[in-house]
Design a protein around this motif. Structure first.
Motif, PDB file in Angstrom:
ATOM      1  N   MET A  49       0.830  -1.203   0.000  1.00  0.00           N
ATOM      2  CA  MET A  49       0.000   0.000   0.000  1.00  0.00           C
ATOM      3  C   MET A  49       0.867   1.258   0.000  1.00  0.00           C
ATOM      4  O   MET A  49       0.560   2.229  -0.692  1.00  0.00           O
ATOM      5  CB  MET A  49      -0.951  -0.025   1.189  1.00  0.00           C
ATOM      6  CG  MET A  49      -2.007  -1.104   1.059  1.00  0.00           C
ATOM      7  SD  MET A  49      -3.176  -1.087   2.414  1.00  0.00           S
ATOM      8  CE  MET A  49      -4.094   0.391   2.020  1.00  0.00           C
ATOM      9  N   CYS A  92      -9.827  -0.421  -3.077  1.00  0.00           N
ATOM     10  CA  CYS A  92      -8.707   0.378  -2.574  1.00  0.00           C
ATOM     11  C   CYS A  92      -7.720   0.778  -3.659  1.00  0.00           C
ATOM     12  O   CYS A  92      -6.908   1.668  -3.445  1.00  0.00           O
ATOM     13  CB  CYS A  92      -7.958  -0.399  -1.491  1.00  0.00           C
ATOM     14  SG  CYS A  92      -8.971  -0.662  -0.046  1.00  0.00           S
ATOM     15  N   LEU A  93      -7.757   0.096  -4.786  1.00  0.00           N
ATOM     16  CA  LEU A  93      -6.832   0.379  -5.881  1.00  0.00           C
ATOM     17  C   LEU A  93      -7.600   0.757  -7.125  1.00  0.00           C
ATOM     18  O   LEU A  93      -8.692   0.252  -7.363  1.00  0.00           O
ATOM     19  CB  LEU A  93      -5.996  -0.857  -6.232  1.00  0.00           C
ATOM     20  CG  LEU A  93      -4.973  -1.384  -5.264  1.00  0.00           C
ATOM     21  CD1 LEU A  93      -4.256  -2.574  -5.877  1.00  0.00           C
ATOM     22  CD2 LEU A  93      -3.990  -0.335  -4.856  1.00  0.00           C
ATOM     23  N   LEU A 107      -3.102   3.425  -5.411  1.00  0.00           N
ATOM     24  CA  LEU A 107      -4.120   3.570  -4.380  1.00  0.00           C
ATOM     25  C   LEU A 107      -5.096   4.659  -4.786  1.00  0.00           C
ATOM     26  O   LEU A 107      -4.697   5.697  -5.305  1.00  0.00           O
ATOM     27  CB  LEU A 107      -3.487   3.976  -3.045  1.00  0.00           C
ATOM     28  CG  LEU A 107      -2.774   2.917  -2.217  1.00  0.00           C
ATOM     29  CD1 LEU A 107      -2.294   3.526  -0.911  1.00  0.00           C
ATOM     30  CD2 LEU A 107      -3.648   1.720  -1.941  1.00  0.00           C
ATOM     31  N   GLY A 111      -8.160   3.706  -0.506  1.00  0.00           N
ATOM     32  CA  GLY A 111      -6.908   3.058  -0.139  1.00  0.00           C
ATOM     33  C   GLY A 111      -5.977   3.980   0.621  1.00  0.00           C
ATOM     34  O   GLY A 111      -5.351   3.583   1.611  1.00  0.00           O
ATOM     35  N   ARG A 112      -5.885   5.243   0.188  1.00  0.00           N
ATOM     36  CA  ARG A 112      -5.033   6.215   0.890  1.00  0.00           C
ATOM     37  C   ARG A 112      -5.565   6.494   2.286  1.00  0.00           C
ATOM     38  O   ARG A 112      -4.798   6.633   3.240  1.00  0.00           O
ATOM     39  CB  ARG A 112      -4.913   7.503   0.088  1.00  0.00           C
ATOM     40  CG  ARG A 112      -3.965   7.379  -1.091  1.00  0.00           C
ATOM     41  CD  ARG A 112      -3.685   8.717  -1.751  1.00  0.00           C
ATOM     42  NE  ARG A 112      -4.866   9.344  -2.320  1.00  0.00           N
ATOM     43  CZ  ARG A 112      -5.352   9.076  -3.524  1.00  0.00           C
ATOM     44  NH1 ARG A 112      -4.758   8.192  -4.297  1.00  0.00           N
ATOM     45  NH2 ARG A 112      -6.432   9.676  -3.956  1.00  0.00           N
ATOM     46  N   LEU A 115      -4.642   3.558   4.428  1.00  0.00           N
ATOM     47  CA  LEU A 115      -3.207   3.598   4.689  1.00  0.00           C
ATOM     48  C   LEU A 115      -2.876   4.637   5.753  1.00  0.00           C
ATOM     49  O   LEU A 115      -2.100   4.364   6.668  1.00  0.00           O
ATOM     50  CB  LEU A 115      -2.441   3.890   3.397  1.00  0.00           C
ATOM     51  CG  LEU A 115      -0.922   3.999   3.531  1.00  0.00           C
ATOM     52  CD1 LEU A 115      -0.318   2.706   4.065  1.00  0.00           C
ATOM     53  CD2 LEU A 115      -0.301   4.372   2.194  1.00  0.00           C
TER      54      LEU A 115
END
Length: 135
Positions: A49, A92-93, A107, A111-112, A115
């Motif tokens: 990630m 997430c991607l 991402l 996703g970010r 993370l």
């Protein structure tokens, strides 16, 4: 345990594993290795990630993971692509194909966000797995 797994286990105990006997110490060692492996998988997921904050192909990602000392995908690139697909399916991607038929991963906002939360939390590894793979 699911019924089908119980039935498989019973079947294998009757045939495949009927001569195998493990001491309690061997069982303990196996459990410890499994637990260590799970922790390393969480570290790997977090590293992936972090690397995908910037767009990369699967090949580039594998190269960067190797440079971080992560050898898990060395002779098993399919495992990396399976994980990338799972992250993509969880939302997430984002991915896109270029003109040379290479797929690029990055991402997205979700996703970010995950993370950032994972990096802030003390229990970041458990949080990431729960959010992505079990949620």
């Amino acid at each position: 345990m699911e019924d089908r797994l119980k039935n498989l286990r019973k079947s294998m105990e009757k045939t495949t594993f009927n001569q195998l006997k493990f001491t309690e110490q061997q069982r303990k060692d196996i459990r410890e290795k499994i637990n260590k492996q799970n922790e390393s998988e969480e570290d790997i997921l977090l590293a992936i990630m972090q690397l995908l904050v910037l767009e990369k192909t699967g090949f580039e990602l594998a190269k960067y993971l190797r440079s971080r000392g992560i050898q898990k995908f060395e002779n098993n690139e399919g495992l990396l692509y399976t994980l990338l697909h799972r992250l993509e399916q969880s939302g997430c991607l984002q991915s896109n194909w270029d003109e040379s038929a290479a797929k690029h991963y990055k991402l997205n906002d979700k996703g970010r966000k995950i993370l950032r939360k994972a990096e802030k939390k003390q229990t970041k590894k458990r949080f990431v797995l729960t959010e992505l793979l079990e949620g």
